[in-house]
Scaffold this motif. Sequence first.
Motif, PDB file in Angstrom:
ATOM      1  N   VAL A   5      15.650   1.402 -11.333  1.00  0.00           N
ATOM      2  CA  VAL A   5      15.442   0.969  -9.923  1.00  0.00           C
ATOM      3  C   VAL A   5      14.228   1.668  -9.326  1.00  0.00           C
ATOM      4  CG1 VAL A   5      16.545   0.817  -7.743  1.00  0.00           C
ATOM      5  CG2 VAL A   5      17.888   0.832  -9.694  1.00  0.00           C
ATOM      6  N   LEU A   6      13.313   0.705  -8.900  1.00  0.00           N
ATOM      7  CA  LEU A   6      12.051   1.282  -8.571  1.00  0.00           C
ATOM      8  C   LEU A   6      11.794   0.975  -7.040  1.00  0.00           C
ATOM      9  CD1 LEU A   6      10.199  -0.852 -11.236  1.00  0.00           C
ATOM     10  CD2 LEU A   6      10.486   1.682 -11.431  1.00  0.00           C
ATOM     11  N   VAL A   7      11.454   2.013  -6.344  1.00  0.00           N
ATOM     12  CA  VAL A   7      11.401   1.888  -4.959  1.00  0.00           C
ATOM     13  C   VAL A   7      10.303   2.149  -4.330  1.00  0.00           C
ATOM     14  CG1 VAL A   7      12.573   2.711  -2.663  1.00  0.00           C
ATOM     15  CG2 VAL A   7      14.001   2.874  -4.789  1.00  0.00           C
ATOM     16  N   PRO A   8       9.660   1.303  -3.493  1.00  0.00           N
ATOM     17  CA  PRO A   8       8.325   1.492  -3.109  1.00  0.00           C
ATOM     18  C   PRO A   8       7.909   2.284  -1.871  1.00  0.00           C
ATOM     19  CG  PRO A   8       9.000  -0.437  -2.438  1.00  0.00           C
ATOM     20  CD  PRO A   8      10.127   0.017  -3.109  1.00  0.00           C
ATOM     21  N   GLU A  26       8.798  -5.209 -21.361  1.00  0.00           N
ATOM     22  CA  GLU A  26       8.168  -5.216 -22.724  1.00  0.00           C
ATOM     23  C   GLU A  26       8.827  -4.273 -23.624  1.00  0.00           C
ATOM     24  OE1 GLU A  26       4.024  -6.060 -21.822  1.00  0.00           O
ATOM     25  OE2 GLU A  26       4.373  -7.867 -20.830  1.00  0.00           O
ATOM     26  N   ARG A  27       8.885  -2.978 -22.956  1.00  0.00           N
ATOM     27  CA  ARG A  27       9.350  -1.721 -23.964  1.00  0.00           C
ATOM     28  C   ARG A  27      10.844  -1.927 -23.915  1.00  0.00           C
ATOM     29  NH1 ARG A  27       5.716   2.805 -24.097  1.00  0.00           N
ATOM     30  NH2 ARG A  27       3.549   1.900 -23.279  1.00  0.00           N
ATOM     31  N   GLY A  28      11.821  -2.837 -23.530  1.00  0.00           N
ATOM     32  CA  GLY A  28      13.077  -3.028 -23.737  1.00  0.00           C
ATOM     33  C   GLY A  28      14.018  -2.363 -22.489  1.00  0.00           C
ATOM     34  N   HIS A  29      13.168  -2.053 -21.313  1.00  0.00           N
ATOM     35  CA  HIS A  29      13.799  -1.530 -20.307  1.00  0.00           C
ATOM     36  C   HIS A  29      14.313  -2.545 -19.311  1.00  0.00           C
ATOM     37  CE1 HIS A  29      13.116   2.592 -21.621  1.00  0.00           C
ATOM     38  NE2 HIS A  29      11.841   2.297 -21.685  1.00  0.00           N
ATOM     39  N   THR A  30      15.344  -2.213 -18.532  1.00  0.00           N
ATOM     40  CA  THR A  30      15.816  -3.221 -17.270  1.00  0.00           C
ATOM     41  C   THR A  30      14.931  -2.484 -16.186  1.00  0.00           C
ATOM     42  OG1 THR A  30      17.934  -3.732 -18.240  1.00  0.00           O
ATOM     43  CG2 THR A  30      17.419  -3.831 -15.797  1.00  0.00           C
ATOM     44  N   ALA A  31      14.071  -3.346 -15.364  1.00  0.00           N
ATOM     45  CA  ALA A  31      13.335  -2.663 -14.417  1.00  0.00           C
ATOM     46  C   ALA A  31      13.714  -3.497 -13.081  1.00  0.00           C
ATOM     47  CB  ALA A  31      11.807  -3.105 -14.753  1.00  0.00           C
ATOM     48  N   LEU A  32      13.961  -3.031 -12.252  1.00  0.00           N
ATOM     49  CA  LEU A  32      14.596  -3.635 -10.835  1.00  0.00           C
ATOM     50  C   LEU A  32      14.069  -3.101  -9.566  1.00  0.00           C
ATOM     51  CD1 LEU A  32      18.157  -3.549 -11.617  1.00  0.00           C
ATOM     52  CD2 LEU A  32      16.777  -5.470 -12.029  1.00  0.00           C
ATOM     53  N   PRO A  33      12.821  -3.772  -9.301  1.00  0.00           N
ATOM     54  CA  PRO A  33      11.908  -3.355  -8.017  1.00  0.00           C
ATOM     55  C   PRO A  33      12.851  -3.671  -6.798  1.00  0.00           C
ATOM     56  CG  PRO A  33      10.547  -4.606  -9.270  1.00  0.00           C
ATOM     57  CD  PRO A  33      11.850  -5.007  -9.764  1.00  0.00           C
ATOM     58  N   VAL A  34      12.718  -2.660  -5.710  1.00  0.00           N
ATOM     59  CA  VAL A  34      13.617  -2.883  -4.494  1.00  0.00           C
ATOM     60  C   VAL A  34      12.562  -3.355  -3.180  1.00  0.00           C
ATOM     61  CG1 VAL A  34      14.989  -1.700  -2.896  1.00  0.00           C
ATOM     62  CG2 VAL A  34      15.447  -1.173  -5.166  1.00  0.00           C
ATOM     63  N   THR A  35      13.022  -4.080  -2.499  1.00  0.00           N
ATOM     64  CA  THR A  35      12.177  -4.363  -1.207  1.00  0.00           C
ATOM     65  C   THR A  35      13.332  -3.793  -0.032  1.00  0.00           C
ATOM     66  OG1 THR A  35      11.034  -6.201  -1.692  1.00  0.00           O
ATOM     67  CG2 THR A  35      11.405  -5.875   0.588  1.00  0.00           C
ATOM     68  N   LEU A  36      12.578  -2.748   0.795  1.00  0.00           N
ATOM     69  CA  LEU A  36      13.702  -1.925   1.852  1.00  0.00           C
ATOM     70  C   LEU A  36      13.393  -2.840   3.101  1.00  0.00           C
ATOM     71  CD1 LEU A  36      12.548   1.583   1.137  1.00  0.00           C
ATOM     72  CD2 LEU A  36      14.490   0.526   0.330  1.00  0.00           C
ATOM     73  N   LEU A  39      10.178  -4.996   5.265  1.00  0.00           N
ATOM     74  CA  LEU A  39       9.206  -4.875   4.509  1.00  0.00           C
ATOM     75  C   LEU A  39       9.196  -5.934   3.582  1.00  0.00           C
ATOM     76  CD1 LEU A  39       9.116  -1.063   3.828  1.00  0.00           C
ATOM     77  CD2 LEU A  39       7.656  -2.191   5.249  1.00  0.00           C
ATOM     78  N   GLY A  40       8.167  -6.295   3.037  1.00  0.00           N
ATOM     79  CA  GLY A  40       7.698  -7.456   2.417  1.00  0.00           C
ATOM     80  C   GLY A  40       8.290  -8.629   2.552  1.00  0.00           C
ATOM     81  N   GLU A  41       9.139  -9.347   1.696  1.00  0.00           N
ATOM     82  CA  GLU A  41       9.754 -10.603   2.169  1.00  0.00           C
ATOM     83  C   GLU A  41      10.795 -10.290   2.805  1.00  0.00           C
ATOM     84  OE1 GLU A  41      12.020  -8.779  -1.749  1.00  0.00           O
ATOM     85  OE2 GLU A  41       9.861  -8.770  -0.865  1.00  0.00           O
ATOM     86  N   ARG A  42      11.269  -9.150   3.113  1.00  0.00           N
ATOM     87  CA  ARG A  42      12.455  -8.646   4.044  1.00  0.00           C
ATOM     88  C   ARG A  42      11.823  -8.252   5.275  1.00  0.00           C
ATOM     89  NH1 ARG A  42      16.573  -4.736   2.132  1.00  0.00           N
ATOM     90  NH2 ARG A  42      17.836  -6.010   3.405  1.00  0.00           N
ATOM     91  N   SER A  43      10.542  -8.746   5.769  1.00  0.00           N
ATOM     92  CA  SER A  43       9.801  -8.322   6.905  1.00  0.00           C
ATOM     93  C   SER A  43      10.593  -8.899   8.309  1.00  0.00           C
ATOM     94  CB  SER A  43       8.293  -8.461   6.884  1.00  0.00           C
ATOM     95  OG  SER A  43       8.275 -10.156   6.798  1.00  0.00           O
ATOM     96  N   ALA A  44      11.203 -10.109   8.126  1.00  0.00           N
ATOM     97  CA  ALA A  44      11.775 -10.618   9.325  1.00  0.00           C
ATOM     98  C   ALA A  44      12.968  -9.978   9.822  1.00  0.00           C
ATOM     99  CB  ALA A  44      12.323 -11.975   9.062  1.00  0.00           C
ATOM    100  N   LEU A  45      13.427  -8.804   8.826  1.00  0.00           N
ATOM    101  CA  LEU A  45      14.609  -7.963   9.570  1.00  0.00           C
ATOM    102  C   LEU A  45      14.045  -6.735  10.161  1.00  0.00           C
ATOM    103  CD1 LEU A  45      16.816  -8.312   6.302  1.00  0.00           C
ATOM    104  CD2 LEU A  45      17.012  -9.713   8.119  1.00  0.00           C
ATOM    105  N   ALA A  46      12.790  -6.704  10.266  1.00  0.00           N
ATOM    106  CA  ALA A  46      12.122  -5.398  11.083  1.00  0.00           C
ATOM    107  C   ALA A  46      12.706  -5.381  12.445  1.00  0.00           C
ATOM    108  CB  ALA A  46      10.898  -5.212  10.542  1.00  0.00           C
ATOM    109  N   THR A  47      13.112  -4.403  12.836  1.00  0.00           N
ATOM    110  CA  THR A  47      13.377  -4.197  14.410  1.00  0.00           C
ATOM    111  C   THR A  47      13.093  -2.844  14.684  1.00  0.00           C
ATOM    112  OG1 THR A  47      15.807  -3.420  14.119  1.00  0.00           O
ATOM    113  CG2 THR A  47      15.240  -5.706  14.012  1.00  0.00           C
ATOM    114  N   PRO A  48      13.173  -2.274  15.895  1.00  0.00           N
ATOM    115  CA  PRO A  48      12.872  -0.876  16.261  1.00  0.00           C
ATOM    116  C   PRO A  48      13.811  -0.095  15.850  1.00  0.00           C
ATOM    117  CG  PRO A  48      12.443  -2.108  18.311  1.00  0.00           C
ATOM    118  CD  PRO A  48      13.074  -3.279  17.092  1.00  0.00           C
TER     119      PRO A  48
END
Length: 247
Positions: A5-8, A26-36, A39-48
Motif C-alpha cells: 500500500v503506497l502512500v504518497p 511485474e515482479r509478482g507483487h500486489t501494488a496499491l497506490p493511495v490518494t489521500l 489531493l489528486g483525483e480527490r481534490s474536490a474533497l479538499a476543505t479547510p
Amino acid sequence: MATFVLVPGAWLGAWAWEDTAQALRERGHTALPVTLTGLGERSALATPEVGLNTHIDDIIAFVVEQDLREVTLVAHSYAAVPVTGAAGRLGPRLERVVYLDSAPFAGGGCLLDVMPEDVVAQLHKLVAEHGDGWRLPLPPFELIAAFSSLEGLGEEQRDLMRTRATPQPFRTFEQRLTRPDELGPDVDHVVVTCRDAQALLDAGMPALAFLNQSPWRRFPLPTGHWPMLSTPVELAGTLDAAVSSGR
C-alpha cells in the motif's frame, strides 16, 4: 509476494506511484497506490477541515475496506505522519512498515516541526497569499530544495509535478499526531534512505539514531527525495529487496 500500500507525500496522488507500482507488479507483487483526501483525483474533497486525522482515517479505511492482509505500508515524505498514526491501528493486517526517505513521528509532533523556521514562514506566506488561507500550493522548486533534495528530477519530472500536483490542505501539516498505537511485535521495520535521510543519518543526527538499530532494517537508494519520479524502477527493486530478504 507482498501486498504494497503506497502512500504518497504532500501534493501528490496515486499517480506519482504509477511507474513504481507497475514495476512491482511485474515482479509478482500486489501494488496499491493511495490518494489521500483533498489531493489528486480527490481534490474536490479538499476543505479547510481536512487534516492529519483525515489522512490517518483514509489509510485505515483503504486497508480495511479492501480486506487487505499481510500489508507492507510504504510512507513517502509527509505520509510518514499519517502512516505512523495508522500503522498501529491496523493490528494483524500489517506485516511491514516502510519509511521512504522519512521516519516515524512521535506523538505530539507535526510535519512543520522538522522544517527550518524560515521555510515554515515562507509556507505560511504561500498559504495566506495563494491558498485562501488553508491550502498550500506546490512551492517553487527553489523553496522545495531548501528542505528536500531534487536530485534526479529533470525538467520532465518537474513539469509533471507542476502539472499534476494539487494544493495540500495545510491543516495536514499543522495538526499534531496523537500518541500512536504501538506496532505489533511481528511487524517488520524498514527504512529506505535516499540522499536526505542518508545525509542526516551519516551526520549522526541524535533524533534518528534509532534507525541504525534493531528492529530497523535500512536500505539505501542513491537518488533525491522523490524516487518514485526520479528512479521508479530502482525504487521498486529496493522495495522488492526489502520484502524478499526478510528480517
